[in-house]
Design a protein around this motif. Structure first.
Motif, short mmCIF file in Angstrom:
data_model
loop_
_atom_site.label_atom_id
_atom_site.label_comp_id
_atom_site.label_asym_id
_atom_site.label_seq_id
_atom_site.Cartn_x
_atom_site.Cartn_y
_atom_site.Cartn_z
N SER A 28 -0.37 14.29 -57.39
CA SER A 28 -1.65 15.08 -56.46
C SER A 28 -2.69 14.27 -55.89
O SER A 28 -3.19 14.34 -54.60
N ALA A 29 -2.96 12.84 -56.40
CA ALA A 29 -3.44 12.45 -56.04
C ALA A 29 -3.30 11.93 -54.49
O ALA A 29 -4.04 11.51 -53.65
N TRP A 30 -2.04 11.88 -54.51
CA TRP A 30 -1.41 11.09 -52.78
C TRP A 30 -1.55 12.17 -52.07
O TRP A 30 -1.67 11.97 -50.85
N VAL A 31 -0.58 13.47 -52.17
CA VAL A 31 -1.51 14.62 -51.88
C VAL A 31 -2.77 14.62 -51.49
O VAL A 31 -3.06 14.66 -50.25
N VAL A 32 -4.09 14.42 -51.94
CA VAL A 32 -4.85 14.43 -51.67
C VAL A 32 -6.13 13.01 -50.84
O VAL A 32 -6.49 12.84 -49.86
N ILE A 33 -5.24 12.22 -51.27
CA ILE A 33 -5.08 10.99 -50.21
C ILE A 33 -4.93 10.54 -49.09
O ILE A 33 -5.57 10.52 -47.44
N PHE A 34 -3.82 11.27 -48.84
CA PHE A 34 -3.17 11.48 -47.22
C PHE A 34 -3.98 12.33 -46.34
O PHE A 34 -4.54 12.44 -45.19
N TRP A 35 -3.97 13.55 -47.24
CA TRP A 35 -4.78 14.99 -46.55
C TRP A 35 -6.55 14.16 -45.95
O TRP A 35 -6.75 14.91 -45.02
N LYS A 36 -7.51 13.80 -47.37
CA LYS A 36 -8.86 13.22 -46.94
C LYS A 36 -8.53 12.09 -45.73
O LYS A 36 -9.57 12.45 -44.56
N GLY A 37 -7.89 11.79 -45.91
CA GLY A 37 -7.55 10.85 -44.55
C GLY A 37 -7.54 10.96 -43.60
O GLY A 37 -7.94 10.71 -42.55
N TRP A 38 -6.97 12.17 -43.17
CA TRP A 38 -6.18 12.29 -42.17
C TRP A 38 -7.59 13.55 -41.50
O TRP A 38 -7.61 13.60 -40.52
N LEU A 39 -8.37 14.14 -42.41
CA LEU A 39 -9.48 15.26 -42.24
C LEU A 39 -11.07 14.52 -41.98
O LEU A 39 -11.03 14.98 -40.94
N LEU A 40 -10.60 13.48 -42.41
CA LEU A 40 -11.89 12.46 -41.73
C LEU A 40 -12.05 11.99 -40.89
O LEU A 40 -12.64 11.38 -40.27
N HIS A 41 -10.66 11.38 -40.52
CA HIS A 41 -10.28 10.22 -39.23
C HIS A 41 -10.49 12.09 -38.13
O HIS A 41 -11.58 10.86 -37.75
N ARG A 42 -10.70 12.76 -38.11
CA ARG A 42 -10.32 13.80 -37.25
C ARG A 42 -11.84 13.96 -36.84
O ARG A 42 -12.44 14.76 -36.46
N VAL A 43 -12.51 14.29 -38.37
CA VAL A 43 -13.86 14.62 -38.53
C VAL A 43 -14.81 13.71 -37.88
O VAL A 43 -16.03 13.97 -36.55
N ARG A 44 -14.78 12.33 -37.97
CA ARG A 44 -15.55 10.80 -37.31
C ARG A 44 -14.77 11.02 -36.02
O ARG A 44 -15.67 10.81 -34.84
N TYR A 119 -14.96 17.45 -49.97
CA TYR A 119 -13.58 18.76 -51.01
C TYR A 119 -11.68 17.39 -51.90
O TYR A 119 -11.84 17.12 -50.78
N GLY A 120 -11.86 17.61 -53.05
CA GLY A 120 -10.99 16.45 -53.19
C GLY A 120 -11.33 15.93 -54.05
O GLY A 120 -10.50 14.79 -54.78
N GLN A 121 -12.70 15.26 -53.69
CA GLN A 121 -13.54 14.28 -54.61
C GLN A 121 -13.14 14.13 -55.59
O GLN A 121 -12.87 13.55 -56.08
N VAL A 122 -13.66 14.67 -56.52
CA VAL A 122 -14.18 15.85 -57.44
C VAL A 122 -12.69 15.20 -58.83
O VAL A 122 -12.24 14.33 -59.44
#
Length: 218
Positions: A28-44, A119-122
């Motif tokens: 679960s942690a690694w799924v969130v890590i890869f997803w949020k890393g991709w998401l925040l890169h796109r957002v910035r 989302y996912g930080q918690v």
């Protein structure tokens, strides 16, 4: 047979449940890590391109089109919609001052966007804080049962103790292996979300000033 296989076969229901729980938490942690890393890169990347393109547009309609082209994760469009929305005339919101209406709508839109980014930080924080203790519980439980089985055998030597105890200590290492990436990712993503929040707040403030100035000029 490896030490882990021996530990798994010798373990009881609780020991295997702890190991399975740590595995689920790690995945679960690694799924969130890869997803949020991709998401925040796109957002910035979106913010860095969309905001200058919006302010370079000749009018509000063209600026909206620029946001639609660059804002792939829709973190800026809700702010523009909140700034240009017209409240229902039969509501308390419409009776307030224009600046107060803008502040309220932009604040609500900003909170919704930040909730999307956070989302996912918690989950990462929960895994990072609980995984070491879950692993420690598995170690204590494994050592307890190893000592019980050794005592029932009738002879206790350092050789008979070191093997089962060493295998049980693997659970502590597993808990740390799950927790450390989650904690590091939580801190890194928190910093990136904070940077995005500062840029979004600046854009919201500029939108508020633009709409207020246009209303006063009209």
């Amino acid at each position: 047979m490896t030490g882990f296989e021996h530990f798994w076969q010798q373990g009881d229901f609780i020991t295997r449940s702890v190991a399975a729980l740590l595995l689920v938490m790690s995945v679960s942690a690694w799924v969130v890590i890869f997803w949020k890393g991709w998401l925040l890169h796109r957002v910035r990347s979106d913010i860095g391109r969309a905001v200058p393109a919006f302010w370079a547009a000749p009018d509000l309609q063209a600026g909206n089109e620029q946001l639609a082209a660059f804002d792939r994760e829709r973190v800026l469009a809700p702010l523009l919609q909140a700034a240009t929305a017209s409240p229902n005339v039969n509501t308390l919101e419409a009776k307030g001052h224009l600046d107060s209406q803008l502040t309220r709508r932009l604040r609500d839109a900003l909170h919704a966007v930040l909730a999307q980014l956070q989302y996912g930080q918690v989950l990462l924080a929960s895994i990072g804080s609980t995984a070491p203790f879950i692993g420690l519980f598995g170690t204590v439980w494994g050592i307890y049962h190893a000592l019980i089985s050794i005592s029932a055998a009738g002879s206790i030597t350092i050789e008979r103790v070191s093997g089962p105890v060493g295998e049980a200590l693997v659970m502590t290492a597993a808990g740390l292996a799950v927790a450390i990436p989650a904690v590091l990712a939580y801190n890194i993503f928190g910093k990136r979300v904070g940077a995005c929040e500062a840029e979004l707040e600046g854009f919201a403030h500029d939108l508020r000033e633009m709409v207020s100035d246009a209303a006063r000029a009209a």
